[in-house]
Design a protein around this motif. Sequence first.
Motif, PDB file in Angstrom:
ATOM      1  N   GLU A 195      12.688   7.499  37.777  1.00 15.99           N
ATOM      2  CA  GLU A 195      13.308   7.145  39.062  1.00 15.99           C
ATOM      3  C   GLU A 195      12.265   6.598  40.042  1.00 15.99           C
ATOM      4  N   ASN A 196      11.434   5.693  39.540  1.00 16.93           N
ATOM      5  CA  ASN A 196      10.451   4.966  40.349  1.00 16.93           C
ATOM      6  C   ASN A 196       9.389   5.867  40.991  1.00 16.93           C
ATOM      7  N   GLN A 197       8.997   6.934  40.305  1.00 16.71           N
ATOM      8  CA  GLN A 197       7.964   7.816  40.848  1.00 16.71           C
ATOM      9  C   GLN A 197       6.587   7.178  40.670  1.00 16.71           C
ATOM     10  N   THR A 198       5.958   6.864  41.791  1.00 15.80           N
ATOM     11  CA  THR A 198       4.716   6.095  41.804  1.00 15.80           C
ATOM     12  C   THR A 198       3.607   6.734  40.980  1.00 15.80           C
ATOM     13  N   TYR A 200       3.586   8.713  38.303  1.00 15.41           N
ATOM     14  CA  TYR A 200       3.729   8.532  36.856  1.00 15.41           C
ATOM     15  C   TYR A 200       3.523   7.073  36.444  1.00 15.41           C
ATOM     16  N   ILE A 201       4.065   6.174  37.265  1.00 19.47           N
ATOM     17  CA  ILE A 201       3.940   4.743  36.949  1.00 19.47           C
ATOM     18  C   ILE A 201       2.482   4.308  36.970  1.00 19.47           C
ATOM     19  N   LEU A 202       1.756   4.750  38.001  1.00 24.39           N
ATOM     20  CA  LEU A 202       0.363   4.350  38.145  1.00 24.39           C
ATOM     21  C   LEU A 202      -0.503   4.907  37.021  1.00 24.39           C
ATOM     22  N   ILE A 203      -0.324   6.179  36.698  1.00 22.94           N
ATOM     23  CA  ILE A 203      -1.127   6.801  35.633  1.00 22.94           C
ATOM     24  C   ILE A 203      -0.867   6.125  34.289  1.00 22.94           C
ATOM     25  N   SER A 204       0.415   5.963  33.965  1.00 17.33           N
ATOM     26  CA  SER A 204       0.748   5.355  32.672  1.00 17.33           C
ATOM     27  C   SER A 204       0.304   3.893  32.630  1.00 17.33           C
ATOM     28  N   GLY A 205       0.436   3.181  33.755  1.00 17.36           N
ATOM     29  CA  GLY A 205       0.023   1.783  33.809  1.00 17.36           C
ATOM     30  C   GLY A 205      -1.475   1.614  33.641  1.00 17.36           C
ATOM     31  N   LEU A 206      -2.253   2.467  34.321  1.00 17.60           N
ATOM     32  CA  LEU A 206      -3.713   2.401  34.195  1.00 17.60           C
ATOM     33  C   LEU A 206      -4.154   2.753  32.774  1.00 17.60           C
ATOM     34  N   ALA A 207      -3.492   3.763  32.186  1.00 24.57           N
ATOM     35  CA  ALA A 207      -3.813   4.124  30.804  1.00 24.57           C
ATOM     36  C   ALA A 207      -3.512   2.956  29.867  1.00 24.57           C
ATOM     37  N   GLY A 208      -2.373   2.301  30.103  1.00 22.86           N
ATOM     38  CA  GLY A 208      -2.014   1.143  29.291  1.00 22.86           C
ATOM     39  C   GLY A 208      -2.992  -0.003  29.475  1.00 22.86           C
ATOM     40  N   MET A 209      -3.462  -0.200  30.724  1.00 24.23           N
ATOM     41  CA  MET A 209      -4.418  -1.270  31.007  1.00 24.23           C
ATOM     42  C   MET A 209      -5.722  -1.035  30.251  1.00 24.23           C
ATOM     43  N   ILE A 210      -6.234   0.201  30.322  1.00 21.24           N
ATOM     44  CA  ILE A 210      -7.497   0.514  29.634  1.00 21.24           C
ATOM     45  C   ILE A 210      -7.346   0.384  28.124  1.00 21.24           C
ATOM     46  N   PHE A 323      -0.579   0.851  44.625  1.00 27.01           N
ATOM     47  CA  PHE A 323      -1.728   1.418  45.325  1.00 27.01           C
ATOM     48  C   PHE A 323      -1.472   1.549  46.821  1.00 27.01           C
ATOM     49  N   PHE A 324      -0.472   0.814  47.338  1.00 22.88           N
ATOM     50  CA  PHE A 324      -0.201   0.909  48.781  1.00 22.88           C
ATOM     51  C   PHE A 324       1.284   1.026  49.107  1.00 22.88           C
ATOM     52  N   LEU A 325       2.148   1.040  48.107  1.00 20.89           N
ATOM     53  CA  LEU A 325       3.575   1.233  48.327  1.00 20.89           C
ATOM     54  C   LEU A 325       4.096   2.257  47.325  1.00 20.89           C
ATOM     55  N   SER A 326       5.332   2.696  47.512  1.00 14.63           N
ATOM     56  CA  SER A 326       5.925   3.636  46.562  1.00 14.63           C
ATOM     57  C   SER A 326       7.430   3.374  46.468  1.00 14.63           C
ATOM     58  N   GLY A 327       8.050   4.015  45.487  1.00 13.88           N
ATOM     59  CA  GLY A 327       9.493   3.930  45.345  1.00 13.88           C
ATOM     60  C   GLY A 327       9.995   2.542  45.008  1.00 13.88           C
ATOM     61  N   ILE A 328      11.192   2.242  45.508  1.00 20.06           N
ATOM     62  CA  ILE A 328      11.871   0.997  45.173  1.00 20.06           C
ATOM     63  C   ILE A 328      11.123  -0.225  45.676  1.00 20.06           C
ATOM     64  N   TRP A 329      10.392  -0.068  46.829  1.00 18.05           N
ATOM     65  CA  TRP A 329       9.647  -1.202  47.362  1.00 18.05           C
ATOM     66  C   TRP A 329       8.499  -1.593  46.430  1.00 18.05           C
ATOM     67  N   LEU A 333       8.331  -5.172  44.392  1.00 16.61           N
ATOM     68  CA  LEU A 333       7.216  -6.101  44.584  1.00 16.61           C
ATOM     69  C   LEU A 333       6.487  -6.342  43.261  1.00 16.61           C
ATOM     70  N   SER A 334       6.340  -5.270  42.478  1.00 15.37           N
ATOM     71  CA  SER A 334       5.707  -5.400  41.165  1.00 15.37           C
ATOM     72  C   SER A 334       6.497  -6.371  40.287  1.00 15.37           C
ATOM     73  N   PHE A 335       7.813  -6.236  40.311  1.00 14.06           N
ATOM     74  CA  PHE A 335       8.674  -7.120  39.527  1.00 14.06           C
ATOM     75  C   PHE A 335       8.491  -8.575  39.960  1.00 14.06           C
ATOM     76  N   PHE A 336       8.439  -8.791  41.263  1.00 13.50           N
ATOM     77  CA  PHE A 336       8.320 -10.145  41.802  1.00 13.50           C
ATOM     78  C   PHE A 336       6.976 -10.782  41.428  1.00 13.50           C
ATOM     79  N   ILE A 337       5.862 -10.086  41.719  1.00  8.56           N
ATOM     80  CA  ILE A 337       4.553 -10.694  41.456  1.00  8.56           C
ATOM     81  C   ILE A 337       4.294 -10.839  39.957  1.00  8.56           C
ATOM     82  N   SER A 338       4.892  -9.949  39.161  1.00  7.15           N
ATOM     83  CA  SER A 338       4.719 -10.060  37.706  1.00  7.15           C
ATOM     84  C   SER A 338       5.431 -11.285  37.163  1.00  7.15           C
ATOM     85  N   LEU A 339       6.618 -11.583  37.708  1.00  9.68           N
ATOM     86  CA  LEU A 339       7.340 -12.778  37.267  1.00  9.68           C
ATOM     87  C   LEU A 339       6.612 -14.044  37.703  1.00  9.68           C
ATOM     88  N   VAL A 340       6.054 -14.017  38.904  1.00 11.49           N
ATOM     89  CA  VAL A 340       5.257 -15.166  39.367  1.00 11.49           C
ATOM     90  C   VAL A 340       4.049 -15.357  38.446  1.00 11.49           C
TER      91      VAL A 340
END
Length: 386
Positions: A195-198, A200-210, A323-329, A333-340
């Motif tokens: 449910e867009n919990q920042t 969990y998203i950040l930890i899993s994303g950073l782990a995936g990046m590394i 890193f500076f926003l949370s939740g649906i926002w 934004l992640s969806f938008f910049i990723s598509l760009v």
Amino acid sequence: MPFNKNDSLVQILKKNWLNEKKTARTYRDLAEIEKNPRKKEILLKLAQTEEQHALRWEKELAALGQSCSEKTSRFKRILEKWLNQNLGFKNVIQRMERTEEQDKVRYLQQKALFKESAEIVQLLEEMAKEEKSHAGILHNLPRETPFTENITENILAREKWHGRGGNWITDSIYGINDGLGAVFGIVSGVAGATENQTHYILISGLAGMIASSLSMGAGAYLAAKSQKEVYEAEISKEKREIEENPQEEIEEMALFYQLQGFNEEEAKWISEKLYQKPEHFLSAMVSSELGLSHASFPNPWRACLSASLSTALGAFIPLTPFFFLSGIWAISLSFFISLVAHFLVGAAKTLITGRSWLSSGLEMTVVGIIEAVVTYTLGLLFRLPA
């Protein structure tokens, strides 16, 4: 510009005219910075031929009561010229070789559309042959050297020039693409599951990046190392053949020079002259027979670094908002910049593939949307209990 059967005949002629103008500009941009007189002359001749093609299409359009005008802003032209002159000669030449091949195919396809005009059909056939010839010239351009008395120096100069280029550009584009795709999928999936919990998203994303960065780097290193070992084995084999059958190898080398346009006597003289310096003879032999040179060998550590950093860069893009926003926002934004980013990476691929930047960019954007929908849906199906 791709050939579209739905275009009117006038539009097709205008596209032909515009393609020739753009191609001529590219050759002139390259010639402007080329220091080798022989290559500069070839590029200028190619530019002149393309400009003549454009003039012939302009005349055909004028006969139909149509005028030609190109809407190109000064900024776009400056950017185009900068890219042509700074993306590496080898990369641009390879792109132009593909463009010339595509032009040949397009002209042959257009013959059926203009079958009522014998003059245009003949023109298409002539231009198709010339485009094919241009592709061949570009394919062998790195091997072009003037024939002088000091043939050994010329061949070594050719080998050095042949090793230049920008494979790191290709590696970087695909590295960014892989990192972006992998972590964008992780972000979407975890967002759906939590449910867009920042956190969990950040930890899993950073782990995936590394993980993606290390995996891509290791893969690139091993691939380049294996390729280098294969090249070295081939050169060692060629060296043994020269030592065991010198006369046969001299004759084979002479044959390669005959294929490049020298007569039999000149080819034999060059080959025997080279053989007096075994190291130079081996270098020329593996270049002619195998297309290899020490300067073009892959560097495993450079490949590793390029793949790792570019993958990490691409993977970091979808994580930035968290890193500076949370939740649906943040997820929006992640969806938008990723598509760009998907669009820009797809457009950048045209530097390698020679395709339309718009269609390639849109294709990657659609892939990104599908990726987000699928992974977010999977995340919803496996949503953690509250």
